[in-house]
Design a protein around this motif. Structure first.
Motif, mmCIF file in Angstrom:
data_model
loop_
_atom_site.group_PDB
_atom_site.id
_atom_site.type_symbol
_atom_site.label_atom_id
_atom_site.label_comp_id
_atom_site.label_asym_id
_atom_site.label_seq_id
_atom_site.Cartn_x
_atom_site.Cartn_y
_atom_site.Cartn_z
ATOM 1 N N THR A 91 0.830 -1.216 0.000
ATOM 2 C CA THR A 91 0.000 0.000 0.000
ATOM 3 C C THR A 91 0.861 1.261 0.000
ATOM 4 O O THR A 91 0.416 2.315 -0.448
ATOM 5 C CB THR A 91 -0.915 0.028 1.243
ATOM 6 O OG1 THR A 91 -0.111 -0.140 2.418
ATOM 7 C CG2 THR A 91 -1.948 -1.081 1.180
ATOM 8 N N LYS A 92 2.088 1.153 0.496
ATOM 9 C CA LYS A 92 2.977 2.320 0.582
ATOM 10 C C LYS A 92 3.536 2.732 -0.781
ATOM 11 O O LYS A 92 4.045 3.841 -0.922
ATOM 12 C CB LYS A 92 4.147 2.032 1.531
ATOM 13 C CG LYS A 92 3.740 1.735 2.966
ATOM 14 C CD LYS A 92 3.196 2.965 3.648
ATOM 15 C CE LYS A 92 2.933 2.701 5.132
ATOM 16 N NZ LYS A 92 2.390 3.892 5.812
ATOM 17 N N THR A 93 3.480 1.833 -1.766
ATOM 18 C CA THR A 93 4.069 2.160 -3.079
ATOM 19 C C THR A 93 3.029 2.193 -4.192
ATOM 20 O O THR A 93 3.376 2.305 -5.355
ATOM 21 C CB THR A 93 5.175 1.142 -3.453
ATOM 22 O OG1 THR A 93 4.633 -0.182 -3.400
ATOM 23 C CG2 THR A 93 6.356 1.234 -2.496
ATOM 24 N N ARG A 94 1.757 2.097 -3.838
ATOM 25 C CA ARG A 94 0.701 2.124 -4.855
ATOM 26 C C ARG A 94 0.464 3.570 -5.302
ATOM 27 O O ARG A 94 0.371 4.477 -4.483
ATOM 28 C CB ARG A 94 -0.586 1.534 -4.293
ATOM 29 C CG ARG A 94 -1.675 1.347 -5.343
ATOM 30 C CD ARG A 94 -2.933 0.744 -4.751
ATOM 31 N NE ARG A 94 -2.693 -0.603 -4.256
ATOM 32 C CZ ARG A 94 -3.143 -1.061 -3.087
ATOM 33 N NH1 ARG A 94 -3.840 -0.272 -2.286
ATOM 34 N NH2 ARG A 94 -2.893 -2.294 -2.727
ATOM 35 N N THR A 95 0.365 3.759 -6.616
ATOM 36 C CA THR A 95 0.114 5.110 -7.141
ATOM 37 C C THR A 95 -1.395 5.383 -7.183
ATOM 38 O O THR A 95 -2.204 4.492 -6.925
ATOM 39 C CB THR A 95 0.713 5.259 -8.559
ATOM 40 O OG1 THR A 95 0.121 4.276 -9.405
ATOM 41 C CG2 THR A 95 2.228 5.064 -8.535
#
Length: 362
Positions: free
Chosen positions: A332-336
């Protein structure tokens, strides 16, 4: 992609590893994988082979400091085995940004594949991390005239003009190469061919002779032999390229050899053209890596080895990088904003290999 393109054009570095591009989340996932399976009855000890700029070390130590019990962080040791003196200094600076990490971290500037540098055998459980190390280790090239002829070593000699090189073929004699060939051929020897099929193959090879070229991960074999000897209770996490696109050099497991000019990469057609500052990437055959791992632990025996001693079987698993990150990371921390997730959707040609010791010998 535009953002990455700009980074590469502004930098002398030809290739950023995933742990750099996805910091700190990539390293945090590795730390979580360690925490879920580590034996906390003994102090946590982590070795990293080829630690680059120290990004992985700092990310793992940060995560353990924030998420593990205080006694785990306070008693842990993180040792980077780094062959480059300049990178060793960069690692000390990176990890040293957090003052409490400093007494727990050290860099040993040496070749990890050299047994002498390790000293005494370490009997305690520990972790070994290798990120994008296998693709840069030395490989040997072997050659066969056709489908059934014997493998030969490929030697390179300088021509009389001193500028060009040519290949020589010699019978197998190097012990690392012969062991690697036998490990590689294990799956072929298990399936016994019928006499008719064998005769047909022999005829086919004479009518349509097809030369074979094969690159062997002899550097990986040498390194794992040393690691299993000095760290018999190690747990291993390795990540690397499972295949490489647009490779021009012929042969099974052939490398991508490229150089960087004016911010863009230029690939070579021959490894013998590459001189000076060329980058060399080898794909990792994860099936062969697992076989080498079991051989070096003493579990897998070669045909000529009749010794009664057999090592402990290891539990191993190979995961796509996206599966590893979904299991241990925080995607979730790297989802655009549009749902695209480079941590999961990029680097499709990389995998993780996990190998842990076990007392179960069945």
């Amino acid at each position: 992609m535009k953002y990455l393109d700009n980074i590469y054009k502004q930098s002398d570095i030809s290739w950023f590893t995933p742990v750099e591009l996805f910091k700190p989340w990539y390293a945090h996932a590795i730390a979580e994988a360690i925490m879920r399976t580590a034996n906390f009855s003994v102090p946590l000890k982590i070795y990293e082979i080829g630690g680059g700029s120290g990004t992985c070390a700092k990310g793992i130590m940060d995560y353990i400091m924030l998420n593990a019990p205080a006694k785990v962080y306070n008693s842990m040791t993180y040792i980077s085995v780094e062959i480059s003196p300049s990178l060793a200094e960069v690692q000390r600076e990176t990890v040293g940004e957090v003052r409490s990490h400093i007494p727990k971290f050290r860099v040993e500037c040496r070749d990890a594949a050299d047994r002498i540098g390790w000293g005494q055998v370490e009997q305690q459980p520990c972790w070994v991390i290798m990120l994008e190390v296998l693709d840069n280790l030395p490989h040997d090239l072997i050659y066969a005239e056709n489908q059934i002829s014997s493998w030969m070593e490929v030697w390179v000699e300088r021509q009389h003009d001193q500028e060009t090189f040519s290949e020589l073929y010699k019978p197998l004699q190097d012990s690392l190469i012969t062991r690697c060939v036998e490990i590689m051929d294990l799956d072929k020897t298990k399936t016994t061919q019928s006499t008719a099929a064998s005769t047909m193959k022999s005829i086919w090879s004479k009518v349509y002779p097809k030369p074979r070229r094969c690159w062997l991960p002899t550097g990986c074999l040498k390194l794992l032999e040393v690691l299993h000897e000095v760290l018999p209770k190690m747990s291993l996490i390795a990540s690397d390229f499972s295949y490489l696109p647009d490779v021009k050099i012929p042969g099974e497991r052939a490398p991508l050899v490229s150089t960087k000019k004016d911010g863009s990469s230029l690939d070579y057609d021959s490894y013998m053209e590459a001189k000076g500052d060329a980058d060399i990437f080898f794909p990792t055959d994860f099936w062969l890596l697992e076989q080498i791992d079991h051989y070096c632990s003493g579990w897998l025996k070669l045909h000529g080895d009749h010794s009664s001693k057999k090592g402990k079987k290891r539990r191993t698993i190979t995961l796509e990088s996206s599966s590893f990150m979904e299991e241990f990371g925080l995607p979730t921390k790297t989802r655009t904003k549009d749902g695209y997730n480079p941590l999961l959707d990029d680097f499709k040609n990389t995998k993780f290999y996990l190998s842990v010791p076990t007392h179960n010998i069945k």
